[in-house]
Scaffold this active site. Structure first.
Site, PDB file in Angstrom:
ATOM      1  N   THR A 166       0.806  -1.223   0.000  1.00 40.81           N
ATOM      2  CA  THR A 166       0.000   0.000   0.000  1.00 40.81           C
ATOM      3  C   THR A 166       0.839   1.272   0.000  1.00 40.81           C
ATOM      4  OG1 THR A 166      -0.134   0.038   2.422  1.00 40.81           O
ATOM      5  CG2 THR A 166      -1.867  -1.156   1.233  1.00 40.81           C
ATOM      6  N   CYS A 178       3.245   2.702   9.328  1.00 43.18           N
ATOM      7  CA  CYS A 178       2.426   2.699  10.544  1.00 43.18           C
ATOM      8  C   CYS A 178       3.298   2.609  11.791  1.00 43.18           C
ATOM      9  CB  CYS A 178       1.473   1.500  10.554  1.00 43.18           C
ATOM     10  SG  CYS A 178       0.389   1.352   9.121  1.00 43.18           S
ATOM     11  N   CYS A 221      -0.762   0.142  15.456  1.00 44.66           N
ATOM     12  CA  CYS A 221      -1.830   0.484  14.518  1.00 44.66           C
ATOM     13  C   CYS A 221      -2.961  -0.549  14.567  1.00 44.66           C
ATOM     14  CB  CYS A 221      -1.273   0.564  13.099  1.00 44.66           C
ATOM     15  SG  CYS A 221      -2.505   1.107  11.879  1.00 44.66           S
ATOM     16  N   ARG A 237       4.142   6.806   2.885  1.00 41.17           N
ATOM     17  CA  ARG A 237       3.353   7.917   3.403  1.00 41.17           C
ATOM     18  C   ARG A 237       2.612   7.464   4.647  1.00 41.17           C
ATOM     19  NH1 ARG A 237       1.065   5.325  -0.632  1.00 41.17           N
ATOM     20  NH2 ARG A 237      -1.196   5.004  -0.718  1.00 41.17           N
ATOM     21  N   CYS A 290       0.056   6.474   7.660  1.00 44.79           N
ATOM     22  CA  CYS A 290      -1.260   5.835   7.792  1.00 44.79           C
ATOM     23  C   CYS A 290      -2.263   6.836   8.366  1.00 44.79           C
ATOM     24  CB  CYS A 290      -1.128   4.625   8.712  1.00 44.79           C
ATOM     25  SG  CYS A 290      -2.696   3.844   9.146  1.00 44.79           S
ATOM     26  N   CYS A 310      -3.473   5.242  12.266  1.00 47.10           N
ATOM     27  CA  CYS A 310      -2.680   5.373  13.504  1.00 47.10           C
ATOM     28  C   CYS A 310      -1.888   6.678  13.589  1.00 47.10           C
ATOM     29  CB  CYS A 310      -1.729   4.187  13.647  1.00 47.10           C
ATOM     30  SG  CYS A 310      -0.448   4.094  12.355  1.00 47.10           S
ATOM     31  N   CYS A 337      26.949  18.934 -12.599  1.00 47.58           N
ATOM     32  CA  CYS A 337      26.852  20.381 -12.395  1.00 47.58           C
ATOM     33  C   CYS A 337      27.557  20.807 -11.102  1.00 47.58           C
ATOM     34  CB  CYS A 337      25.398  20.831 -12.392  1.00 47.58           C
ATOM     35  SG  CYS A 337      24.330  19.925 -11.269  1.00 47.58           S
TER      36      CYS A 337
END
Length: 344
Positions: free
Chosen positions: A23, A27, A31, A56, A58, A61, A308
């Site tokens: 997903t 968490c 959780c 990212r 949850c 929780c 660079c």
């Protein structure tokens, strides 16, 4: 640790963060969400590390909040971040919410090891690219990601990439991943032609670069594996170990004729040497284009390979670098033999 996750063992709070591969969510150990299979999880020491790997937070929780009660003065902002990770907050936006930007910055530094701006930028990027998984239907991905409808999902994805997630299969695809290096994780992108993106994940202009690249290539971005990533990772490992001075991975670098000339001139600077912007302007046969050369340098989307970082001020001092001046110095030290690192 998996046993602690299944048992929601609070004694492990602050010990580890768990990332769910299927997903893209991370968490806390306690959780209440349905537990994933053991082979679908990986563990991190802290939130900063989980974000670096593209996960990212949850929405069940709320792992970005300290375990227990978060400070009252910050609750409103934390809730905003939880509900809408796509908004960009400037200092003035914080002040309008009655918050002191310095106080907010210090709190995030203390609890997450990164500034508020760096944290919110990582959230936006991870939410945009963590939304789509290989072979998933868009509606399934939207629902799995916590969206109640496709409209919010489409908006969030288009906000950063400039393309709808349900774009035609005939659309160009940029496959993206993260590559770990001794100087921090890098965000890499590849097309059928070659590597088109290689930037440190905390670069301030990363979102802008991604948006521009999406439009230039008319491409959609999809997280996943690409044959070139294996070669790229190996060559970066050799570079940081001081064993490689040139890269052989193919590149896909759309740009204007002027930009192409500037980038080619960058790749002609020998490893271990530096040039000034004035010298680079002379190299491309346009001595009056110093500022334009500097701008084209800043538009470079392939760090290290298109070096660079080897361009410095006329007075010999380091000048701006998207990955940070400290990284620029480290890269120059590696190339001069003053510093050797390991990617292992």
């Amino acid at each position: 640790m998996y046993e602690a996750l299944v048992n929601k063992d609070a004694s492990y709070e602050g010990i580890f963060i768990v990332g769910v591969k299927t997903t893209g969510i991370f968490c806390r150990p306690t959780c209440n969400a349905r537990k994933p299979k053991p082979e679908n999880v990986e563990y991190f020491a802290d939130i900063k590390q989980a974000l670096s790997f593209g996960y990212r937070p949850c929405k069940v929780c709320h792992p970005t909040r300290p375990y227990g009660e978060s400070p009252d003065w910050l609750k409103g902002l934390l809730e905003e971040l939880s509900q809408s990770g796509q908004q960009k907050f400037k200092d003035q936006d914080l002040r309008q919410r009655g918050l002191d930007p310095v106080r907010v910055r210090r709190w995030f530094k203390k609890h997450h090891g990164m500034t508020f701006q760096a944290y919110s930028r990582a959230l936006r990027i991870n939410r945009a690219f963590g939304l789509i998984k290989h072979d998933d239907k868009v509606i399934d991905t939207a629902l799995d990601s916590g969206y109640e409808s496709l409209s919010g999902f489409n908006h969030a994805f288009r906000k950063l990439t400039g393309a709808a997630p349900s774009a035609s299969k005939r659309s160009n695809v940029v496959t993206v991943t993260r590559i770990l290096t001794p100087l921090g994780p890098m965000f890499a992108g590849a097309t059928e032609q070659g590597i088109c993106l290689l930037e440190f994940t905390d670069r301030r202009m990363l979102e802008t670069q991604i948006t521009r690249l999406s439009k230039l290539l008319r491409a959609r971005f999809v997280p996943g594996q690409h044959p070139l990533f294996v070669k790229l990772s190996l060559q970066l490992k050799e570079y940081f170990a001081g064993k490689r001075t040139k890269f052989s991975v193919p590149l896909d670098i759309p740009g204007t004729d002027f930009q192409q000339r500037v980038w080619q001139a960058l790749m002609e600077i020998p490893c271990g040497e530096t040039r000034s912007y004035q010298q680079q302007a002379l190299t491309i046969g346009n001595p009056d284009a110093v500022r334009a050369v500097a701008k084209a340098n800043g538009d470079n989307r392939i760090s290290i390979i298109i070096p660079c970082h080897r361009v410095i001020g006329k007075n010999g001092k380091l000048t701006g670098y998207g990955g940070g001046l400290w990284r620029k110095q480290r890269l120059l030290d590696i190339e001069s033999g003053r510093l050797k690192t390991s990617s292992e």
